[in-house]
Write a protein that holds these residues in place. Sequence first.
Motif, PDB file in Angstrom:
ATOM      1  N   GLY A 134       0.805  -1.220   0.000  1.00 23.43           N
ATOM      2  CA  GLY A 134       0.000   0.000   0.000  1.00 23.43           C
ATOM      3  C   GLY A 134       0.836   1.267   0.000  1.00 23.43           C
ATOM      4  O   GLY A 134       0.447   2.276  -0.577  1.00 23.43           O
ATOM      5  N   GLU A 135       2.009   1.226   0.646  1.00 24.41           N
ATOM      6  CA  GLU A 135       2.883   2.404   0.690  1.00 24.41           C
ATOM      7  C   GLU A 135       3.419   2.773  -0.691  1.00 24.41           C
ATOM      8  O   GLU A 135       3.775   3.904  -0.944  1.00 24.41           O
ATOM      9  N   ALA A 136       3.499   1.793  -1.591  1.00 19.58           N
ATOM     10  CA  ALA A 136       4.019   2.056  -2.934  1.00 19.58           C
ATOM     11  C   ALA A 136       3.107   2.988  -3.717  1.00 19.58           C
ATOM     12  O   ALA A 136       3.553   3.678  -4.622  1.00 19.58           O
ATOM     13  N   ALA A 137       1.829   3.030  -3.390  1.00 19.59           N
ATOM     14  CA  ALA A 137       0.884   3.898  -4.097  1.00 19.59           C
ATOM     15  C   ALA A 137       0.816   5.297  -3.507  1.00 19.59           C
ATOM     16  O   ALA A 137       0.199   6.186  -4.092  1.00 19.59           O
ATOM     17  N   GLU A 150      -5.112   9.797  -6.566  1.00 20.41           N
ATOM     18  CA  GLU A 150      -5.268   9.098  -7.832  1.00 20.41           C
ATOM     19  C   GLU A 150      -4.617   7.725  -7.711  1.00 20.41           C
ATOM     20  O   GLU A 150      -3.452   7.609  -7.380  1.00 20.41           O
ATOM     21  N   LYS A 151      -5.359   6.688  -7.964  1.00 20.82           N
ATOM     22  CA  LYS A 151      -4.840   5.339  -7.811  1.00 20.82           C
ATOM     23  C   LYS A 151      -4.000   4.932  -9.012  1.00 20.82           C
ATOM     24  O   LYS A 151      -4.261   5.352 -10.132  1.00 20.82           O
ATOM     25  N   ALA A 152      -2.971   4.115  -8.744  1.00 18.46           N
ATOM     26  CA  ALA A 152      -2.115   3.578  -9.799  1.00 18.46           C
ATOM     27  C   ALA A 152      -1.886   2.097  -9.526  1.00 18.46           C
ATOM     28  O   ALA A 152      -1.718   1.703  -8.368  1.00 18.46           O
ATOM     29  N   PRO A 153      -1.863   1.277 -10.550  1.00 19.34           N
ATOM     30  CA  PRO A 153      -1.733  -0.172 -10.375  1.00 19.34           C
ATOM     31  C   PRO A 153      -0.279  -0.623 -10.195  1.00 19.34           C
ATOM     32  O   PRO A 153       0.312  -1.236 -11.080  1.00 19.34           O
ATOM     33  N   ILE A 154       0.337  -0.286  -9.051  1.00 17.31           N
ATOM     34  CA  ILE A 154       1.711  -0.726  -8.791  1.00 17.31           C
ATOM     35  C   ILE A 154       1.798  -1.400  -7.426  1.00 17.31           C
ATOM     36  O   ILE A 154       1.017  -1.122  -6.531  1.00 17.31           O
ATOM     37  N   ASP A 155       2.761  -2.306  -7.307  1.00 15.01           N
ATOM     38  CA  ASP A 155       2.996  -3.011  -6.049  1.00 15.01           C
ATOM     39  C   ASP A 155       4.343  -2.666  -5.427  1.00 15.01           C
ATOM     40  O   ASP A 155       4.579  -2.966  -4.266  1.00 15.01           O
ATOM     41  N   ALA A 156       5.253  -2.068  -6.195  1.00 11.14           N
ATOM     42  CA  ALA A 156       6.574  -1.718  -5.672  1.00 11.14           C
ATOM     43  C   ALA A 156       7.022  -0.401  -6.304  1.00 11.14           C
ATOM     44  O   ALA A 156       6.767  -0.138  -7.480  1.00 11.14           O
ATOM     45  N   TYR A 157       7.723   0.424  -5.524  1.00 15.83           N
ATOM     46  CA  TYR A 157       8.087   1.775  -5.919  1.00 15.83           C
ATOM     47  C   TYR A 157       9.528   2.052  -5.492  1.00 15.83           C
ATOM     48  O   TYR A 157       9.901   1.762  -4.360  1.00 15.83           O
ATOM     49  N   CYS A 158      10.342   2.615  -6.385  1.00 18.79           N
ATOM     50  CA  CYS A 158      11.710   3.027  -6.033  1.00 18.79           C
ATOM     51  C   CYS A 158      11.609   4.333  -5.263  1.00 18.79           C
ATOM     52  O   CYS A 158      11.390   5.397  -5.848  1.00 18.79           O
ATOM     53  N   ALA A 159      11.753   4.261  -3.956  1.00 20.12           N
ATOM     54  CA  ALA A 159      11.566   5.430  -3.109  1.00 20.12           C
ATOM     55  C   ALA A 159      12.813   6.304  -3.026  1.00 20.12           C
ATOM     56  O   ALA A 159      12.720   7.509  -2.830  1.00 20.12           O
ATOM     57  N   CYS A 160      14.001   5.691  -3.150  1.00 21.81           N
ATOM     58  CA  CYS A 160      15.228   6.459  -3.049  1.00 21.81           C
ATOM     59  C   CYS A 160      16.378   5.703  -3.713  1.00 21.81           C
ATOM     60  O   CYS A 160      16.330   4.485  -3.867  1.00 21.81           O
ATOM     61  N   LEU A 161      17.397   6.431  -4.077  1.00 27.18           N
ATOM     62  CA  LEU A 161      18.607   5.881  -4.648  1.00 27.18           C
ATOM     63  C   LEU A 161      19.689   6.012  -3.565  1.00 27.18           C
ATOM     64  O   LEU A 161      19.917   7.101  -3.048  1.00 27.18           O
ATOM     65  N   LEU A 162      20.339   4.911  -3.217  1.00 32.16           N
ATOM     66  CA  LEU A 162      21.312   4.903  -2.116  1.00 32.16           C
ATOM     67  C   LEU A 162      22.732   5.068  -2.641  1.00 32.16           C
ATOM     68  O   LEU A 162      23.150   4.353  -3.553  1.00 32.16           O
ATOM     69  N   ASP A 163      23.461   6.003  -2.047  1.00 30.99           N
ATOM     70  CA  ASP A 163      24.866   6.212  -2.426  1.00 30.99           C
ATOM     71  C   ASP A 163      25.786   5.275  -1.648  1.00 30.99           C
ATOM     72  O   ASP A 163      26.737   4.747  -2.199  1.00 30.99           O
ATOM     73  N   ALA A 164      25.515   5.117  -0.353  1.00 32.08           N
ATOM     74  CA  ALA A 164      26.384   4.296   0.493  1.00 32.08           C
ATOM     75  C   ALA A 164      25.573   3.731   1.656  1.00 32.08           C
ATOM     76  O   ALA A 164      24.564   4.313   2.058  1.00 32.08           O
ATOM     77  N   ILE A 165      26.046   2.600   2.179  1.00 31.65           N
ATOM     78  CA  ILE A 165      25.432   1.972   3.352  1.00 31.65           C
ATOM     79  C   ILE A 165      26.539   1.716   4.359  1.00 31.65           C
ATOM     80  O   ILE A 165      27.597   1.190   3.997  1.00 31.65           O
ATOM     81  N   SER A 166      26.321   2.089   5.604  1.00 30.08           N
ATOM     82  CA  SER A 166      27.305   1.782   6.649  1.00 30.08           C
ATOM     83  C   SER A 166      26.607   1.146   7.841  1.00 30.08           C
ATOM     84  O   SER A 166      25.442   1.427   8.107  1.00 30.08           O
ATOM     85  N   PHE A 167      27.313   0.264   8.508  1.00 28.45           N
ATOM     86  CA  PHE A 167      26.764  -0.452   9.653  1.00 28.45           C
ATOM     87  C   PHE A 167      27.464  -0.002  10.919  1.00 28.45           C
ATOM     88  O   PHE A 167      28.624   0.232  10.959  1.00 28.45           O
TER      89      PHE A 167
END
Length: 92
Positions: free
Chosen positions: A66-69, A75-92
């Motif tokens: 549901g968050e993908a919409a 306005e409704k759209a028929p999607i199940d997955a959405y690219c919310a952000c582009l990641l530059d780096a990941i650190s732990f």
Amino acid sequence: MRIAEVVGRVTLSRAHPRLRGARFPIVLPMTLAALRDGDSSRGDDVVAYDRLGVGLGDLIGLSEGGEAANPFGKEKAPIDAYCACLLDAISF
């Protein structure tokens, strides 16, 4: 939201009017072991809606269900997955 790697793309000859102008990358959600240790394990592939311009090998934040919409507002759209952000780096 999950982190996923872009591994391909889907090309459409026709699309729903609300989805025109977008790309549809094929992404593989990554496990914690894959992110932290470079393990090759991944989840099942997912086709996502993208307006950020992601490319092969990019890491993205993947919103599903549901968050993908939400970016479409009332306005409704028929999607199940959405690219919310582009990641530059990941650190732990």
